[in-house]
Scaffold this motif. Structure first.
Motif, PDB file in Angstrom:
ATOM      1  N   VAL A 161     -27.031  -1.217 -66.836  1.00 32.32           N
ATOM      2  CA  VAL A 161     -27.579  -0.385 -68.350  1.00 32.32           C
ATOM      3  C   VAL A 161     -26.411  -0.256 -68.954  1.00 32.32           C
ATOM      4  O   VAL A 161     -26.508   1.187 -69.449  1.00 32.32           O
ATOM      5  N   ALA A 162     -25.442  -1.289 -69.394  1.00 31.92           N
ATOM      6  CA  ALA A 162     -24.286  -0.866 -70.009  1.00 31.92           C
ATOM      7  C   ALA A 162     -24.792  -0.230 -71.520  1.00 31.92           C
ATOM      8  O   ALA A 162     -23.802   0.804 -71.992  1.00 31.92           O
ATOM      9  N   THR A 163     -25.649  -0.530 -72.225  1.00 33.23           N
ATOM     10  CA  THR A 163     -26.069   0.144 -73.356  1.00 33.23           C
ATOM     11  C   THR A 163     -27.127   1.448 -73.616  1.00 33.23           C
ATOM     12  O   THR A 163     -27.075   1.885 -74.603  1.00 33.23           O
ATOM     13  N   ALA A 164     -27.056   1.860 -72.312  1.00 32.23           N
ATOM     14  CA  ALA A 164     -28.100   2.907 -72.172  1.00 32.23           C
ATOM     15  C   ALA A 164     -27.383   4.337 -72.569  1.00 32.23           C
ATOM     16  O   ALA A 164     -26.099   4.402 -72.548  1.00 32.23           O
ATOM     17  N   TYR A 165     -28.237   5.363 -72.804  1.00 29.81           N
ATOM     18  CA  TYR A 165     -27.677   6.623 -73.175  1.00 29.81           C
ATOM     19  C   TYR A 165     -27.156   7.099 -71.862  1.00 29.81           C
ATOM     20  O   TYR A 165     -27.706   7.024 -70.703  1.00 29.81           O
ATOM     21  N   PRO A 166     -25.980   7.544 -71.744  1.00 30.12           N
ATOM     22  CA  PRO A 166     -25.342   8.184 -70.216  1.00 30.12           C
ATOM     23  C   PRO A 166     -25.672   9.530 -69.789  1.00 30.12           C
ATOM     24  O   PRO A 166     -25.823  10.556 -70.502  1.00 30.12           O
ATOM     25  N   GLU A 167     -26.372   9.095 -68.826  1.00 32.79           N
ATOM     26  CA  GLU A 167     -26.794  10.552 -68.057  1.00 32.79           C
ATOM     27  C   GLU A 167     -26.845  10.040 -66.657  1.00 32.79           C
ATOM     28  O   GLU A 167     -26.900   8.952 -66.137  1.00 32.79           O
ATOM     29  N   PRO A 168     -26.486  10.784 -65.542  1.00 30.34           N
ATOM     30  CA  PRO A 168     -26.372  10.627 -64.150  1.00 30.34           C
ATOM     31  C   PRO A 168     -27.823   9.721 -63.605  1.00 30.34           C
ATOM     32  O   PRO A 168     -27.597   8.974 -62.628  1.00 30.34           O
ATOM     33  N   SER A 169     -28.766  10.320 -64.414  1.00 32.11           N
ATOM     34  CA  SER A 169     -30.128   9.663 -64.134  1.00 32.11           C
ATOM     35  C   SER A 169     -30.231   8.190 -64.405  1.00 32.11           C
ATOM     36  O   SER A 169     -31.336   7.466 -64.066  1.00 32.11           O
ATOM     37  N   MET A 170     -29.259   7.709 -65.199  1.00 30.19           N
ATOM     38  CA  MET A 170     -29.457   6.347 -65.821  1.00 30.19           C
ATOM     39  C   MET A 170     -29.434   5.515 -64.808  1.00 30.19           C
ATOM     40  O   MET A 170     -30.076   4.346 -64.976  1.00 30.19           O
ATOM     41  N   PHE A 171     -28.941   5.622 -63.486  1.00 29.57           N
ATOM     42  CA  PHE A 171     -29.002   4.525 -62.513  1.00 29.57           C
ATOM     43  C   PHE A 171     -29.972   4.606 -61.486  1.00 29.57           C
ATOM     44  O   PHE A 171     -29.995   3.966 -60.742  1.00 29.57           O
ATOM     45  N   GLY A 172     -30.850   5.619 -61.520  1.00 27.32           N
ATOM     46  CA  GLY A 172     -31.812   5.813 -60.634  1.00 27.32           C
ATOM     47  C   GLY A 172     -31.295   6.653 -59.353  1.00 27.32           C
ATOM     48  O   GLY A 172     -29.995   6.977 -59.475  1.00 27.32           O
ATOM     49  N   THR A 173     -32.011   6.960 -58.323  1.00 19.30           N
ATOM     50  CA  THR A 173     -31.325   7.241 -57.245  1.00 19.30           C
ATOM     51  C   THR A 173     -30.257   6.280 -56.668  1.00 19.30           C
ATOM     52  O   THR A 173     -30.447   4.999 -56.419  1.00 19.30           O
ATOM     53  N   LEU A 174     -29.209   7.037 -56.323  1.00 15.66           N
ATOM     54  CA  LEU A 174     -28.047   6.113 -56.101  1.00 15.66           C
ATOM     55  C   LEU A 174     -27.953   5.708 -54.429  1.00 15.66           C
ATOM     56  O   LEU A 174     -28.677   6.485 -53.733  1.00 15.66           O
ATOM     57  N   PRO A 175     -27.515   4.548 -53.891  1.00 19.38           N
ATOM     58  CA  PRO A 175     -27.367   4.230 -52.460  1.00 19.38           C
ATOM     59  C   PRO A 175     -26.370   5.116 -52.066  1.00 19.38           C
ATOM     60  O   PRO A 175     -26.287   4.862 -50.516  1.00 19.38           O
ATOM     61  N   ALA A 176     -25.525   5.982 -52.353  1.00 21.62           N
ATOM     62  CA  ALA A 176     -24.734   6.749 -51.711  1.00 21.62           C
ATOM     63  C   ALA A 176     -24.943   8.238 -51.966  1.00 21.62           C
ATOM     64  O   ALA A 176     -25.455   8.412 -53.031  1.00 21.62           O
ATOM     65  N   TRP A 177     -24.854   9.085 -50.876  1.00 25.84           N
ATOM     66  CA  TRP A 177     -25.143  10.481 -51.482  1.00 25.84           C
ATOM     67  C   TRP A 177     -23.961  11.422 -51.782  1.00 25.84           C
ATOM     68  O   TRP A 177     -24.097  12.438 -52.491  1.00 25.84           O
ATOM     69  N   GLY A 178     -22.708  10.970 -51.369  1.00 25.93           N
ATOM     70  CA  GLY A 178     -21.732  11.824 -51.949  1.00 25.93           C
ATOM     71  C   GLY A 178     -20.810  11.389 -53.037  1.00 25.93           C
ATOM     72  O   GLY A 178     -20.664  12.335 -53.920  1.00 25.93           O
ATOM     73  N   LEU A 179     -20.318  10.057 -53.077  1.00 25.04           N
ATOM     74  CA  LEU A 179     -19.415   9.885 -54.148  1.00 25.04           C
ATOM     75  C   LEU A 179     -19.678   8.247 -54.337  1.00 25.04           C
ATOM     76  O   LEU A 179     -19.704   7.548 -53.424  1.00 25.04           O
ATOM     77  N   TRP A 180     -20.198   7.908 -55.631  1.00 23.84           N
ATOM     78  CA  TRP A 180     -20.346   6.567 -56.211  1.00 23.84           C
ATOM     79  C   TRP A 180     -19.254   6.085 -57.068  1.00 23.84           C
ATOM     80  O   TRP A 180     -19.296   6.856 -58.255  1.00 23.84           O
ATOM     81  N   ILE A 181     -18.688   4.948 -56.790  1.00 22.28           N
ATOM     82  CA  ILE A 181     -17.686   4.657 -57.773  1.00 22.28           C
ATOM     83  C   ILE A 181     -18.003   3.103 -58.089  1.00 22.28           C
ATOM     84  O   ILE A 181     -18.295   2.155 -57.172  1.00 22.28           O
ATOM     85  N   ARG A 182     -17.912   2.741 -59.356  1.00 19.43           N
ATOM     86  CA  ARG A 182     -18.111   1.213 -59.647  1.00 19.43           C
ATOM     87  C   ARG A 182     -17.479   1.014 -60.852  1.00 19.43           C
ATOM     88  O   ARG A 182     -17.473   1.666 -61.853  1.00 19.43           O
ATOM     89  N   HIS A 183     -16.772  -0.005 -60.948  1.00 25.49           N
ATOM     90  CA  HIS A 183     -15.927  -0.574 -62.083  1.00 25.49           C
ATOM     91  C   HIS A 183     -14.871   0.615 -62.345  1.00 25.49           C
ATOM     92  O   HIS A 183     -14.904   1.153 -63.592  1.00 25.49           O
ATOM     93  N   ALA A 184     -14.124   0.749 -61.457  1.00 21.35           N
ATOM     94  CA  ALA A 184     -12.883   1.787 -61.740  1.00 21.35           C
ATOM     95  C   ALA A 184     -11.556   1.019 -61.055  1.00 21.35           C
ATOM     96  O   ALA A 184     -11.511   0.312 -60.241  1.00 21.35           O
ATOM     97  N   LYS A 185     -10.452   1.639 -61.603  1.00 22.81           N
ATOM     98  CA  LYS A 185      -9.151   1.027 -61.280  1.00 22.81           C
ATOM     99  C   LYS A 185      -8.356   2.404 -60.983  1.00 22.81           C
ATOM    100  O   LYS A 185      -8.158   3.194 -61.740  1.00 22.81           O
ATOM    101  N   ASP A 186      -7.279   2.367 -59.999  1.00 22.34           N
ATOM    102  CA  ASP A 186      -6.378   3.440 -59.765  1.00 22.34           C
ATOM    103  C   ASP A 186      -6.807   4.765 -59.622  1.00 22.34           C
ATOM    104  O   ASP A 186      -6.494   5.796 -60.362  1.00 22.34           O
ATOM    105  N   ILE A 187      -8.108   4.991 -58.632  1.00 18.57           N
ATOM    106  CA  ILE A 187      -8.656   6.098 -58.521  1.00 18.57           C
ATOM    107  C   ILE A 187      -8.117   6.678 -57.211  1.00 18.57           C
ATOM    108  O   ILE A 187      -7.796   5.968 -56.293  1.00 18.57           O
ATOM    109  N   THR A 188      -7.737   8.079 -57.309  1.00 17.91           N
ATOM    110  CA  THR A 188      -6.989   8.764 -56.327  1.00 17.91           C
ATOM    111  C   THR A 188      -8.012  10.137 -55.682  1.00 17.91           C
ATOM    112  O   THR A 188      -8.280  10.587 -56.671  1.00 17.91           O
ATOM    113  N   ILE A 189      -8.297   9.797 -54.601  1.00 16.77           N
ATOM    114  CA  ILE A 189      -9.167  10.895 -53.983  1.00 16.77           C
ATOM    115  C   ILE A 189      -8.189  11.632 -52.907  1.00 16.77           C
ATOM    116  O   ILE A 189      -7.873  11.089 -51.828  1.00 16.77           O
TER     117      ILE A 189
END
Length: 509
Positions: free
Chosen positions: A447-475
């Protein structure tokens, strides 16, 4: 020898000078009642108030005083070197064109409202507005009550119309959309902002309360050296909008906005070019999404189930959605979020979001995701508008409880446009739990062109932290928990090169 009255006036002037952001304004004090204001809530006081402001301006500046009373007004026009002082018990009530003989100033004629909605595009159709004003303050323990303002306004006249509304509104019937977004002609004479500032400098807002203030309680566009402190805002749409501003401090404010964002930084195209929002500090503030009016009255109601976008109550602090100019050098610290959405960083209109720090945030009853970072490809802007970027972000010392189980903390870029250089440190998140095995198998759409809201992806397949298309993330130090069992994994990671994880008990990478 001074008389007692003269001594009293002298002491009052000295006390006012000590309280005023611009002490020189204490040299001249003009009461709106001296120019005919009744303050009875029945007679229109617009002309008297504007006459008092004009008199103070003609004299070189000063303080315009509102004694206790209820001042029914259409548009009040600010001028440079003026302080409006609301005494205790003073209420400025927005008149209603449907009930009172008059109208608000008409919107500016020269604005090309292509890349931002109606509310962002005009300033004069407001209860109080100032264009290019300098050394201006509104202070005191009074109340601005936007009884006659409207929260409605047309959307942008952008041809593509992509990402104009959240995906949660896709099934809303046309008549419901029409009610929220009437035609521009229907807005003439209406007021849809309480305070609107354009291209000003050295502005101070402090000490008063605001109730039911239309589309914006405060809209500041292109304003520099703006300080907003100790306000209590309880309104039916946006609270404080900082659009293309520079050098802003928002401190010790309480902002309740169940239907839209509480404190939001934007970088729209409203001034006809892409201008960054930069050098902004938001600290010691409390945002919430309680029922309208129930923050100010202390009852903190939670009966409203959904905001107009059909997601749960809004509230929150956010960078976005309008993001043509981008944002840089933003600090958010020591803030609380109650019964509202979480902290959001969004760029979808080509701007770069960089050098952002958020720390010591406390959240309770989080109605969507506690943390949400999103690069999108709406590109609502002129030809040549590209895809933006998010980089160099630090979020640390965050504790959130009672989080809606559907929406994990999320970092979501686009293929070829990753979110970069984000650090999450000392984060503690407790979700409601309850996700199913079927939820774990979901594949969120791009949904690249959609208005940004957490609900834009629907219910997520992970419950704590979801990361997609990211680089050099430190947790570094992420603690996750659920109040009841959840069948999904705590983490969902896809296309995240350079990911580093330490001090994170549930991590099994």
């Amino acid at each position: 020898m001074m008389t007692r009255r003269e001594m009293g006036l002298g002491l009052a002037t000295a006390a006012s000078a000590a309280l005023l952001p611009f002490p020189a304004h204490a040299a001249l004090r003009i009461s709106v009642r001296d120019h005919g204001a009744k303050g009875d809530g029945k007679a229109l006081d617009t002309d008297a108030v504007n006459a008092a402001i004009a008199a103070a301006s003609k004299a070189g500046g000063g303080t315009v005083l509102f004694p206790a009373g209820r001042y029914l007004c259409f548009t009040i026009r600010l001028k440079s070197d003026i302080t409006l002082m609301f005494e205790k018990g003073a209420v400025i009530e927005a008149a209603d064109p449907a009930r009172h003989p008059g109208k608000y100033d008409l919107p500016e004629e020269e604005i090309d409202q292509l890349y931002q909605d109606y509310g962002h595009s005009y300033w004069r159709n407001s209860l109080i507005w100032g264009d290019g004003v300098e050394n201006v303050a509104i202070v005191g323990p009074g109340l601005i009550h936007g009884v006659g303002l409207t929260r409605n306004g047309p959307g942008a006249r952008w041809k593509a119309q992509t990402g104009e509304r959240p995906l949660s509104m896709k099934d809303l019937p046309a008549n419901a959309i029409g009610h929220l977004e009437p035609a521009a002609a229907a807005m003439r004479g209406q007021g849809n902002k309480a305070i609107a500032l354009k291209n000003g400098r050295n502005v101070r807002l402090s000490g008063f309360s605001m109730l039911k203030c239309g589309h914006f309680a405060i809209l500041a566009t292109g304003t520099q050296a703006l300080t907003i402190t100790d306000l209590a805002i309880d309104t039916d749409r946006d609270g404080i909008d900082l659009d293309c501003t520079k050098g802003v401090l928002v401190e010790r404010c309480r902002v309740n906005t169940c239907n839209d964002d509480a404190i939001v930084v934007k970088a729209s195209y409203a001034l006809g070019k892409a201008i960054p929002a930069e050098d902004i500090v938001i600290r010691h503030c409390a945002v919430s999404g309680y029922d309208l009016g129930t923050m100010l009255d202390g009852t903190r109601g939670t009966t409203q189930e959904f905001a107009p976008d059909r997601d749960r109550p809004t509230g929150r602090i956010k960078l976005g959605t309008e993001s043509n100019g981008g944002y840089r050098n933003v600090l958010v610290e020591d803030c609380t979020f109650d019964h509202c959405r979480g902290f959001a960083l969004e760029t979808v209109d080509g701007g770069v979001l960089e050098n952002v720090v958020a720390r010591r945030l406390t959240m309770r009853d989080v109605t969507t995701a506690p943390i949400f970072l999103r690069i999108g490809d709406r590109r609502r802007g002129p030809a040549g508008t590209g895809v933006g970027a998010i980089r160099n972000v630090l979020i640390e010392d965050v504790e959130a409880i009672g989080i809606d189980h559907r929406y994990a903390a999320s970092i979501a870029g686009l293929p070829g446009h990753p979110v970069e250089q984000v650090t999450l440190r000392n984060i503690r998140l407790t979700y409601d739990g309850g996700g199913t095995a079927a939820d774990a198998a979901l594949v969120p759409p791009e949904v690249a062109t959609a208005y940004p809201e957490p609900s834009m992806f629907g219910t997520l397949p992970a419950w704590g932290l979801w990361i997609r298309h990211a680089k050099d993330i430190t947790i570094d130090g992420l603690t996750l928990a659920t109040a009841k069992p959840d069948a999904r994994p705590p983490f969902g990671i896809e296309d995240a090169p350079g990911l580093k994880v330490t001090r994170t008990p549930l991590w099994r990478g």
